[in-house]
Design a protein around this motif. Structure first.
Motif, PDB file in Angstrom:
ATOM      1  N   ALA A 291      24.236  -7.034   7.376  1.00 34.84           N
ATOM      2  CA  ALA A 291      23.859  -5.683   8.112  1.00 34.84           C
ATOM      3  C   ALA A 291      22.382  -5.700   8.697  1.00 34.84           C
ATOM      4  N   VAL A 292      22.328  -5.101   9.751  1.00 35.44           N
ATOM      5  CA  VAL A 292      21.286  -5.013  10.582  1.00 35.44           C
ATOM      6  C   VAL A 292      20.590  -3.782  10.316  1.00 35.44           C
ATOM      7  N   ILE A 293      19.204  -3.833   9.957  1.00 34.64           N
ATOM      8  CA  ILE A 293      18.481  -2.621   9.669  1.00 34.64           C
ATOM      9  C   ILE A 293      17.150  -2.492  10.644  1.00 34.64           C
ATOM     10  N   GLY A 294      16.953  -1.415  11.011  1.00 35.60           N
ATOM     11  CA  GLY A 294      15.490  -1.499  11.890  1.00 35.60           C
ATOM     12  C   GLY A 294      14.587  -0.552  10.883  1.00 35.60           C
ATOM     13  N   ALA A 295      13.322  -0.841  11.221  1.00 38.33           N
ATOM     14  CA  ALA A 295      12.466   0.007  10.416  1.00 38.33           C
ATOM     15  C   ALA A 295      11.082   0.348  11.436  1.00 38.33           C
ATOM     16  N   CYS A 296      10.455   1.221  11.002  1.00 40.31           N
ATOM     17  CA  CYS A 296       9.190   1.704  11.813  1.00 40.31           C
ATOM     18  C   CYS A 296       8.081   2.080  10.939  1.00 40.31           C
ATOM     19  N   MET A 297       7.006   1.907  11.351  1.00 39.38           N
ATOM     20  CA  MET A 297       5.768   2.290  10.562  1.00 39.38           C
ATOM     21  C   MET A 297       4.713   2.446  11.084  1.00 39.38           C
ATOM     22  N   SER A 298       3.565   3.382  10.810  1.00 39.04           N
ATOM     23  CA  SER A 298       2.206   3.467  11.410  1.00 39.04           C
ATOM     24  C   SER A 298       1.264   3.156  10.503  1.00 39.04           C
ATOM     25  N   PRO A 299       0.253   2.286  10.919  1.00 38.10           N
ATOM     26  CA  PRO A 299      -0.961   2.258  10.086  1.00 38.10           C
ATOM     27  C   PRO A 299      -1.684   3.328   9.865  1.00 38.10           C
ATOM     28  N   LEU A 300      -1.537   4.496  10.328  1.00 36.06           N
ATOM     29  CA  LEU A 300      -2.058   5.648  10.512  1.00 36.06           C
ATOM     30  C   LEU A 300      -1.595   6.409   8.964  1.00 36.06           C
ATOM     31  N   ASN A 301      -0.465   6.152   8.588  1.00 35.98           N
ATOM     32  CA  ASN A 301       0.180   6.949   7.504  1.00 35.98           C
ATOM     33  C   ASN A 301      -0.067   6.159   6.393  1.00 35.98           C
ATOM     34  N   VAL A 302      -0.998   6.501   5.726  1.00 33.41           N
ATOM     35  CA  VAL A 302      -1.612   5.590   4.827  1.00 33.41           C
ATOM     36  C   VAL A 302      -0.709   5.778   3.630  1.00 33.41           C
ATOM     37  N   GLY A 303      -0.209   5.103   3.020  1.00 34.27           N
ATOM     38  CA  GLY A 303       0.867   5.408   1.640  1.00 34.27           C
ATOM     39  C   GLY A 303       2.218   5.679   2.053  1.00 34.27           C
ATOM     40  N   GLU A 304       2.647   5.648   3.116  1.00 30.32           N
ATOM     41  CA  GLU A 304       3.880   5.838   3.448  1.00 30.32           C
ATOM     42  C   GLU A 304       4.845   4.541   3.593  1.00 30.32           C
ATOM     43  N   LEU A 305       6.017   4.641   3.093  1.00 32.71           N
ATOM     44  CA  LEU A 305       6.970   3.402   3.485  1.00 32.71           C
ATOM     45  C   LEU A 305       7.431   3.608   4.666  1.00 32.71           C
ATOM     46  N   PRO A 306       8.004   2.316   5.257  1.00 32.45           N
ATOM     47  CA  PRO A 306       8.476   2.505   6.758  1.00 32.45           C
ATOM     48  C   PRO A 306      10.003   3.481   6.730  1.00 32.45           C
ATOM     49  N   THR A 307      10.123   3.853   7.935  1.00 30.48           N
ATOM     50  CA  THR A 307      11.202   4.817   8.179  1.00 30.48           C
ATOM     51  C   THR A 307      12.271   3.538   8.426  1.00 30.48           C
TER      52      THR A 307
ATOM     53  N   ILE B 273       1.013  -1.147  -0.171  1.00 34.03           N
ATOM     54  CA  ILE B 273      -0.150  -0.002   0.032  1.00 34.03           C
ATOM     55  C   ILE B 273       0.928   1.234   0.170  1.00 34.03           C
ATOM     56  N   GLY B 274       1.951   1.077   0.795  1.00 34.29           N
ATOM     57  CA  GLY B 274       2.946   2.459   0.874  1.00 34.29           C
ATOM     58  C   GLY B 274       3.485   2.595  -0.480  1.00 34.29           C
ATOM     59  N   ALA B 275       3.865   1.509  -1.061  1.00 31.67           N
ATOM     60  CA  ALA B 275       4.630   1.620  -2.416  1.00 31.67           C
ATOM     61  C   ALA B 275       3.665   2.067  -3.578  1.00 31.67           C
ATOM     62  N   SER B 276       2.455   1.595  -3.527  1.00 27.26           N
ATOM     63  CA  SER B 276       1.613   2.018  -4.622  1.00 27.26           C
ATOM     64  C   SER B 276       1.113   3.495  -4.615  1.00 27.26           C
ATOM     65  N   SER B 277       1.463   4.164  -3.388  1.00 26.38           N
ATOM     66  CA  SER B 277       0.596   5.568  -3.470  1.00 26.38           C
ATOM     67  C   SER B 277       1.788   6.290  -2.667  1.00 26.38           C
ATOM     68  N   THR B 278       2.821   6.439  -2.653  1.00 28.33           N
ATOM     69  CA  THR B 278       3.847   7.222  -2.010  1.00 28.33           C
ATOM     70  C   THR B 278       3.606   8.671  -2.359  1.00 28.33           C
ATOM     71  N   ALA B 279       3.283   8.863  -3.689  1.00 23.48           N
ATOM     72  CA  ALA B 279       3.012  10.148  -4.013  1.00 23.48           C
ATOM     73  C   ALA B 279       1.859  11.013  -3.072  1.00 23.48           C
ATOM     74  N   SER B 280       0.974  10.065  -2.669  1.00 24.25           N
ATOM     75  CA  SER B 280      -0.088  10.843  -2.073  1.00 24.25           C
ATOM     76  C   SER B 280      -0.294  10.365  -0.763  1.00 24.25           C
ATOM     77  N   ALA B 281       1.020  10.104  -0.156  1.00 22.14           N
ATOM     78  CA  ALA B 281       0.891   9.452   1.396  1.00 22.14           C
ATOM     79  C   ALA B 281       0.188  10.662   2.305  1.00 22.14           C
ATOM     80  N   ILE B 282      -0.338   9.937   3.389  1.00 17.41           N
ATOM     81  CA  ILE B 282      -0.871  10.826   4.426  1.00 17.41           C
ATOM     82  C   ILE B 282      -0.260  10.622   5.599  1.00 17.41           C
ATOM     83  N   GLU B 283       0.326  11.719   6.378  1.00 18.63           N
ATOM     84  CA  GLU B 283       1.326  11.261   7.481  1.00 18.63           C
ATOM     85  C   GLU B 283       0.278  12.009   8.368  1.00 18.63           C
ATOM     86  N   LEU B 284       0.176  11.080   9.327  1.00 16.16           N
ATOM     87  CA  LEU B 284      -0.740  11.589  10.582  1.00 16.16           C
ATOM     88  C   LEU B 284       0.298  11.613  11.882  1.00 16.16           C
TER      89      LEU B 284
END
Length: 168
Positions: free
Chosen positions: A125-141, A23-34
């Protein structure tokens, strides 16, 4: 937990994660960041053929941000940084794994977890990632990857998060 239930839970958690990333990848241009999503705090070290890692979610519980840490092959890091969806490609992620279902769920706000994973000798390599289901269309940080050489058993402490990070 019965094996059948473990498999069902593991399949469901991977499906949820894949859907969230898709979902994040398909709509990154219109991501909603809450929610302002920060990367997790990740510490990692090696001892013999074991990678020890600790992940801390820097968010509050009410922020609805989930985080996890992954051990990946070092050669995969440039692709992961360019497109986090490559984490879904076969052979990229070494940990978390289906053999330890609790590793798939990561940490909620304010929580810290530690994991130990035995791996074959190589460069990881160790990589951490965070994401919120409230941020529709946003890839993980994603956190800055930490390079960890694993020499093998009996070598003692041979790596730590003091090794240079990619991009430093």
């Amino acid at each position: 937990m019965p094996a059948r239930l473990k498999k069902a839970a593991a399949t469901m958690s991977v499906a949820v994660a894949a859907t969230a990333i898709a979902i994040g990848a398909s709509s990154t241009a219109s991501a909603i960041e809450l929610v302002d999503v920060k990367p997790p705090i990740v510490e990692a070290s090696t001892s013999g053929s074991t990678i020890d890692l600790e992940i801390t979610n820097p968010h509050g519980l009410l922020d609805t941000v989930g985080c996890n840490a992954m051990v990946v092959k070092a050669t995969s890091v440039p692709g992961v940084l360019a497109n986090p969806l490559t984490l879904l490609d076969a052979g990229v992620v070494v940990f978390p794994s289906f053999s330890d279902i609790t590793s798939l769920f990561g940490v909620v706000g304010g929580q810290t977890k530690t994991y130990s994973q035995t791996v074959a000798p190589g460069l990881y390599a160790v990589i951490g990632a965070c994401m919120s289901p409230l941020n529709v269309g946003e890839l993980p940080t994603i956190s800055t990857p930490k390079l960890l050489p694993v020499i093998g058993s009996g070598s003692g402490g041979n790596g730590s998060s003091d090794f240079p990070s990619f991009g430093s």
